[in-house]
Design a protein around this motif. Structure first.
Motif, short mmCIF file in Angstrom:
data_model
loop_
_atom_site.label_atom_id
_atom_site.label_comp_id
_atom_site.label_asym_id
_atom_site.label_seq_id
_atom_site.Cartn_x
_atom_site.Cartn_y
_atom_site.Cartn_z
N THR A 158 46.42 45.72 38.36
CA THR A 158 47.32 44.57 38.34
C THR A 158 46.49 43.29 38.35
O THR A 158 45.64 43.12 39.22
CB THR A 158 48.23 44.57 39.58
OG1 THR A 158 48.98 45.80 39.60
CG2 THR A 158 49.19 43.39 39.56
N PRO A 194 47.08 37.21 40.71
CA PRO A 194 48.21 36.31 40.45
C PRO A 194 47.78 35.01 39.77
O PRO A 194 46.76 34.41 40.14
CB PRO A 194 48.78 36.04 41.85
CG PRO A 194 48.33 37.20 42.67
CD PRO A 194 46.99 37.59 42.14
N ARG A 195 48.57 34.59 38.81
CA ARG A 195 48.28 33.36 38.06
C ARG A 195 48.17 32.15 38.98
O ARG A 195 47.40 31.21 38.69
CB ARG A 195 49.41 33.14 37.04
CG ARG A 195 49.43 31.79 36.34
CD ARG A 195 48.30 31.67 35.34
NE ARG A 195 48.38 30.42 34.61
CZ ARG A 195 47.84 29.27 35.02
NH1 ARG A 195 47.18 29.22 36.17
NH2 ARG A 195 47.95 28.17 34.29
N THR A 197 46.78 31.87 41.80
CA THR A 197 45.55 31.82 42.57
C THR A 197 44.41 31.22 41.74
O THR A 197 44.52 31.09 40.51
CB THR A 197 45.13 33.24 43.02
OG1 THR A 197 44.82 34.01 41.85
CG2 THR A 197 46.23 33.91 43.80
N GLY A 224 43.03 34.09 39.59
CA GLY A 224 43.96 34.38 38.51
C GLY A 224 43.99 33.28 37.47
O GLY A 224 44.09 33.54 36.26
N HIS A 260 43.10 33.60 33.65
CA HIS A 260 44.16 33.23 32.72
C HIS A 260 43.64 32.24 31.68
O HIS A 260 43.97 32.34 30.49
CB HIS A 260 45.34 32.61 33.47
CG HIS A 260 46.51 32.28 32.59
ND1 HIS A 260 46.64 31.07 31.95
CD2 HIS A 260 47.61 33.02 32.24
CE1 HIS A 260 47.75 31.07 31.25
NE2 HIS A 260 48.37 32.23 31.41
N ALA A 282 49.60 34.01 47.97
CA ALA A 282 49.76 34.96 46.87
C ALA A 282 48.56 35.90 46.78
O ALA A 282 48.71 37.10 46.49
CB ALA A 282 49.94 34.20 45.55
N TRP A 283 47.37 35.38 47.03
CA TRP A 283 46.15 36.20 46.98
C TRP A 283 46.19 37.27 48.07
O TRP A 283 45.86 38.43 47.80
CB TRP A 283 44.94 35.29 47.15
CG TRP A 283 43.61 35.99 47.14
CD1 TRP A 283 42.82 36.26 48.21
CD2 TRP A 283 42.91 36.50 45.99
NE1 TRP A 283 41.68 36.90 47.81
CE2 TRP A 283 41.71 37.06 46.46
CE3 TRP A 283 43.20 36.53 44.63
CZ2 TRP A 283 40.77 37.64 45.60
CZ3 TRP A 283 42.27 37.12 43.77
CH2 TRP A 283 41.09 37.66 44.25
N GLN A 301 48.79 38.60 49.46
CA GLN A 301 49.79 39.59 49.09
C GLN A 301 49.26 40.54 48.03
O GLN A 301 49.51 41.76 48.08
CB GLN A 301 51.06 38.89 48.60
CG GLN A 301 51.80 38.12 49.69
CD GLN A 301 52.93 37.27 49.15
OE1 GLN A 301 53.08 37.07 47.93
NE2 GLN A 301 53.76 36.75 50.05
N TRP A 302 48.51 40.00 47.08
CA TRP A 302 47.91 40.83 46.02
C TRP A 302 46.89 41.80 46.61
O TRP A 302 46.86 42.98 46.25
CB TRP A 302 47.26 39.92 44.98
CG TRP A 302 46.61 40.65 43.84
CD1 TRP A 302 47.22 41.28 42.80
CD2 TRP A 302 45.19 40.80 43.62
NE1 TRP A 302 46.28 41.83 41.95
CE2 TRP A 302 45.04 41.54 42.43
CE3 TRP A 302 44.06 40.38 44.32
CZ2 TRP A 302 43.77 41.88 41.91
CZ3 TRP A 302 42.81 40.70 43.80
CH2 TRP A 302 42.68 41.44 42.62
#
Length: 458
Positions: free
Chosen positions: A385, A388-389, A391, A394, A398, A446-447, A449-450
């Motif tokens: 996965t 996250p964008r 972060t 991410g 991206h 978010a990081w 959680q990832w």
């Protein structure tokens, strides 16, 4: 479980190997030095820092700080080594190069899952069903391996030119002419500042812009089919790391708004800012050498000695290393890579580090961290996965995988790459620092959680 083959012992490769091994994978780490060196490296050590010794800002809620905070939360092994070998550098993280490399080597040697091979890899087998490959061979990838990458991608590689700053023997600095200070008094006064008067600056500029530069070498040209093409007539410099002579040619005051910016550097002897200033940053824990911050150049060594000794305080300096220019090669990531750093056409091969299109030490380590985790997932039969964008990690990935294909250039981490706040919130919060704080807070949430949803390091 498939084995993982990491190619390259710079920054991204060791981080990727350590991450994958700590997730339970068997890893082969190949490094061609000392069997074959490069034109920029001076040792065969893992994680040799070729250019400066700085891993950028540690100021809270800056983009480099955010990237490193995410990496620390993901147990970045090279950041652990960097923190343990840090030298005074104000609000930046700078390291003793030798100690940093030693600690990285110790981490690799202590991991029973990693087999080190000192060999030059010249072929890539994209059909091997039992191997996941991470190519982290860096900006000076050898010609045979570069030709293999061209064969696999079916695309011409791109190249730009990066630079190395000079290092001076601390005992040869005239301390009566310089002073310690941190810009705007941020952090501790760890930088030596060499102050210029207007007349000294003008004389330095004249000498710099008329000094003889090094002619381009054939090895600096982009390899084609394993053979270096004729030397380029002009250098395609990376705009974020221009040599000082190139910057100086763009205007008489350009250096005063760049690496020689005097703002915030109050001279205690005068109580005023100098007309211009050169900053020296501690190179090692012994503090017996300093590098000239932002003073990468492409002058002949004799010319460097003449010009750099026009800097106040360095009139009798001994230079332990002169500035250099070297080729940096990178792939056209927007057309070739997925958000999990896999080649679109050959998903068992991942690209990490500067070869992928990220620029900078910290960014290269971060790329290796992600590649190691993604490869570990693939080795165990799972599709990884993407980070996250929202972060920093991410956002950096991206950018390189979604940038304008016609204008793609390598990138450092900046807030420009991160997702902006919602328009109504931006209008409500006028203060840019507060906006950055909120972006950092959201990114770290978010990081975390990832990380919680992914595999755990052993």
């Amino acid at each position: 479980m498939k084995k993982i083959h990491v190619i390259g012992g710079g920054l991204a490769g060791p981080e990727a190997a350590l991450q994958a091994a700590s997730l339970g994978c068997d890893v082969i780490l190949s490094e061609m030095r000392p069997i074959r060196s490069t034109e920029a490296h001076q040792t065969s050590d893992f994680a040799e820092l070729v250019c400066s010794n700085s891993l950028k800002s540690e100021s809270e809620n800056t983009a480099p700080w955010l990237l490193k905070q995410e990496m620390r939360r993901a147990n970045s092994f090279l950041l652990q080594a960097a923190d343990a070998s840090a030298v005074p550098a104000g609000h930046a993280l700078a390291v003793d190069r030798i100690e940093f490399s030693r600690r990285v080597a110790d981490l690799i040697a202590a991991n029973p899952k990693i087999e080190v091979r000192r060999e030059e890899v010249t072929a890539l087998d994209e059909t091997d069903p039992d191997t996941i490959t991470i190519l982290a061979s860096g900006p000076l990838t050898s010609s045979p391996l570069a030709a293999e990458l061209q064969r696999l991608t079916g695309a011409e590689q791109l190249a730009f030119y990066d630079s190395i700053s000079p290092i001076v023997d601390a005992s040869t600095i005239d301390m009566d002419k310089v002073y310690f200070a941190a810009r705007w008094d941020k952090g501790t006064a760890d930088y030596i500042n060499c102050p210029f008067t207007k007349e000294e600056y003008e004389a330095f500029l004249d000498a710099l812009t008329t000094a003889e530069i090094v002619e381009a070498k054939s090895w600096e040209a982009l390899p084609t089919n394993g053979v270096a093409t004729p030397a380029p007539q002009t250098m395609n410099y990376f705009e974020g790391c221009l040599p000082i002579e190139e910057t100086a040619r763009r205007g008489r005051d350009t250096l005063r708004f760049g690496p020689m910016k005097p703002a915030g550097l109050t001279n205690p002897k005068t109580g005023r800012w100098p007309y211009a200033a050169v900053q020296l940053r501690q190179e090692n824990l012994r503090a017996d050498s300093y590098n000239l911050v932002g003073f990468q150049n492409h002058l002949k060594f004799g010319e460097q000695a003449r010009v750099l000794r026009l800097i106040p305080g360095l009139e009798h300096a001994t230079f332990l290393r002169y500035g250099q220019i070297h080729r940096n090669t990178y792939i056209h990531a927007p057309s070739l890579l997925t958000e999990t750093l896999q080649l679109r056409a050959h998903p068992s091969i991942l690209i990490a580090g500067q070869l992928s299109g990220v620029e900078g030490y910290t960014e290269s380590i971060a790329s290796g961290l992600l590649a190691g985790r993604y490869a570990a997932a693939l080795a165990s039969g799972h599709q990884p996965t993407p980070a996250p964008r929202i972060t920093a990690n991410g956002s950096l990935t991206h950018y390189i995988t979604h940038a304008d294909q016609k204008k793609f250039q390598p990138a450092n981490i900046t807030f420009d790459l991160l997702l902006p706040l919602e328009e109504d919130l931006r209008k409500k919060i006028r203060d840019k620092k507060e906006c950055h704080r909120i972006q950092c807070e959201r990114a770290l949430t978010a990081w975390d959680q990832w990380l919680d949803s992914g595999p755990k390091l052993q």
